[in-house]
Design a protein around this motif. Structure first.
Motif, short mmCIF file in Angstrom:
data_model
loop_
_atom_site.label_atom_id
_atom_site.label_comp_id
_atom_site.label_asym_id
_atom_site.label_seq_id
_atom_site.Cartn_x
_atom_site.Cartn_y
_atom_site.Cartn_z
N ALA A 24 -34.78 -21.19 39.03
CA ALA A 24 -33.42 -21.42 39.47
C ALA A 24 -32.72 -20.38 40.56
O ALA A 24 -32.22 -21.09 41.37
CB ALA A 24 -32.40 -21.13 38.18
N LEU A 125 -28.03 -23.36 31.88
CA LEU A 125 -29.43 -24.19 31.78
C LEU A 125 -30.18 -23.84 30.59
O LEU A 125 -31.29 -24.11 30.46
CB LEU A 125 -30.32 -23.45 33.10
CG LEU A 125 -29.78 -23.99 34.34
CD1 LEU A 125 -28.49 -23.85 34.85
CD2 LEU A 125 -30.84 -23.53 35.46
N PHE A 189 -27.57 -26.48 43.56
CA PHE A 189 -29.13 -26.53 42.88
C PHE A 189 -29.94 -27.66 43.68
O PHE A 189 -31.11 -27.39 43.84
CB PHE A 189 -29.12 -27.00 41.45
CG PHE A 189 -28.62 -25.98 40.53
CD1 PHE A 189 -29.70 -25.13 40.01
CD2 PHE A 189 -27.43 -25.72 40.27
CE1 PHE A 189 -29.38 -24.07 39.03
CE2 PHE A 189 -27.05 -24.64 39.13
CZ PHE A 189 -28.28 -23.91 38.78
#
Ligand SMILES: NC(=O)c1ccc[n+]([C@@H]2O[C@H](COP(=O)([O-])OP(=O)(O)OC[C@H]3O[C@@H](n4cnc5c(N)ncnc54)[C@H](O)[C@@H]3O)[C@@H](O)[C@H]2O)c1
Length: 360
Positions: A24, A125, A189
């Protein structure tokens, strides 16, 4: 650019630096460099540990730009700074990405109370749930209740090692009200190899991401018993059905089409074929259920954490407290196998599953 404009930029901190946390951070770091609305630097909080070399993990990450323990061989981006000091890592941040294993979230949140900016936005997440006295609580709720901040979620068919190698995949952001915030998260993202869609179904997206780990344990049992593709497909179908029914009972607003997004069917398929939950459950079945999951986790995952076994326990508590056992035989059986009350072969009591579907 003047100093005032710089203070308006969004500053991102990643809370967690395991396998997915590191990937991430890599995705985010490529975008903070690309978009002017974000500060370049991405702080990544590291739960520090000493490596066999005697070096601290955080120092090793900052020297090599690689998370040598949880994501070896992959450069994170020079603008990712590993920080073992939680307070320092979140200082001035107004976009927080939570990505620790779910059992550590509450403790981390407690340490952050009163230390965050008033305008902070959070995304989780994390796949998992907590079972509290007044019932089940999703991780995004644990975070938003403790921090008083709005929390979106990002879930999907995202086996971290594959995304680290920049192989194409998709993800789903779930949000409750604020589309603009969700779209900003998507921008943070998304890359050409990581396609992100935002949908207005926070609960549905998070429940999909959480419950699929229970089905992955069942798929691992089937693999360990060498039952073949037809059986595995049946387990996936039954599992999806129970995921949908369970989600709707917990949260009637959950949308049907969410199960067709990346967070739904796609994540379920990916996890039942790849992923650590399937792998460790396969080993459990190969050993006839005689070696506890904790031992296998320690031996096979080198510090990474399993989610499916604890989620199966939490789901079981929900079934027990609501007397829902008859409607969810797969979820129930997974937990009973995990704690040694049934053999791994109990996962294919097909008639029970059909009878349950009549009740759903
Ligand atoms: N790995 C994947 O492919 C993947 C993909 C999607 C989602 N997820 C989810 O992401 C979340 C994080 O998983 P991960 O893969 O980044 O982690 P991981 O399992 O690879 O690593 C475990 C992490 O927990 C940390 N840790 C250990 N003890 C701790 C403590 N007491 N307090 C805080 N942290 C501690 C370790 O330092 C390490 O960073 C999980 O909810 C997981 O389900 C993982």
């Amino acid at each position: 650019m003047n100093a005032e404009e710089i203070t308006e930029k969004y500053k991102v901190a990643v809370i967690g630096s395991g396998n997915w946390g590191s990937v991430a951070a890599k995705l985010i770091a490529s975008n903070t460099l690309n978009y002017d609305i974000f500060h370049d630097e991405v702080r990544m909080w590291v739960f520090d540990e000493t490596l066999p070399s005697g070096e601290k993990l955080s120092d090793a990450i900052n020297q090599t730009n690689v998370n040598v323990k949880y994501l070896p061989g992959i450069e994170l981006g020079k603008n990712v700074i590993a920080d073992p000091d939680l307070d320092h890592a979140v200082r001035d941040a107004n976009m927080l990405v939570f990505v620790t294993p779910h059992q550590f979230v509450e403790g981390v949140c407690k340490r952050l109370v009163g230390k965050l900016r008033g305008d902070v936005q959070v995304i989780s997440l994390i796949k998992g749930m907590e079972f509290k006295v007044d019932g089940p609580c999703m991780i995004s709720s644990v975070i938003s209740k403790q921090l008083g901040a709005c929390c979106c979620v990002l879930m999907g068919a995202n086996i971290a090692d594959e995304i680290a190698e920049e192989k194409f995949s998709e993800a789903t952001i779930g949000y409750r009200e604020n589309k603009e915030v969700a779209e900003r998260w998507a921008r943070l993202f998304a890359t050409p190899y990581f396609s992100v869609t935002a949908i207005q179904d926070l609960e549905g997206v998070e429940l999909c991401g959480t419950l699929k780990n229970v089905v992955a344990i069942a798929a691992g049992f089937v693999d360990g018993l060498e039952m073949g593709s037809n059986t595995k497909a049946a387990i996936i179908r039954i599992g999806l059905n129970e995921m949908r029914a369970f989600s709707k009972r917990l949260s009637p607003s959950v949308r049907e089409d969410t199960f067709f997004e990346s967070c739904g069917m796609a994540d379920l398929i990916a996890t039942c074929f790849g992923g650590r939950n399937r792998k460790v459950a396969e080993a459990f079945a190969i050993h006839g259920g005689q070696r506890p999951f904790d031992d296998l986790e320690t031996e096979m995952l080198q510090g990474q954490k399993l989610q499916g076994v604890s989620t199966a326990r939490e789901v079981y508590q929900v079934l027990e407290s609501n007397r829902w056992f008859d409607s969810f035989p797969l979820f129930r059986t997974v937990h009973e196998i995990c704690i040694g009350n049934k053999p791994p072969s109990a996962i294919v009591h097909y008639n029970d599953f059909r009878k349950a579907e009549d009740k759903i």
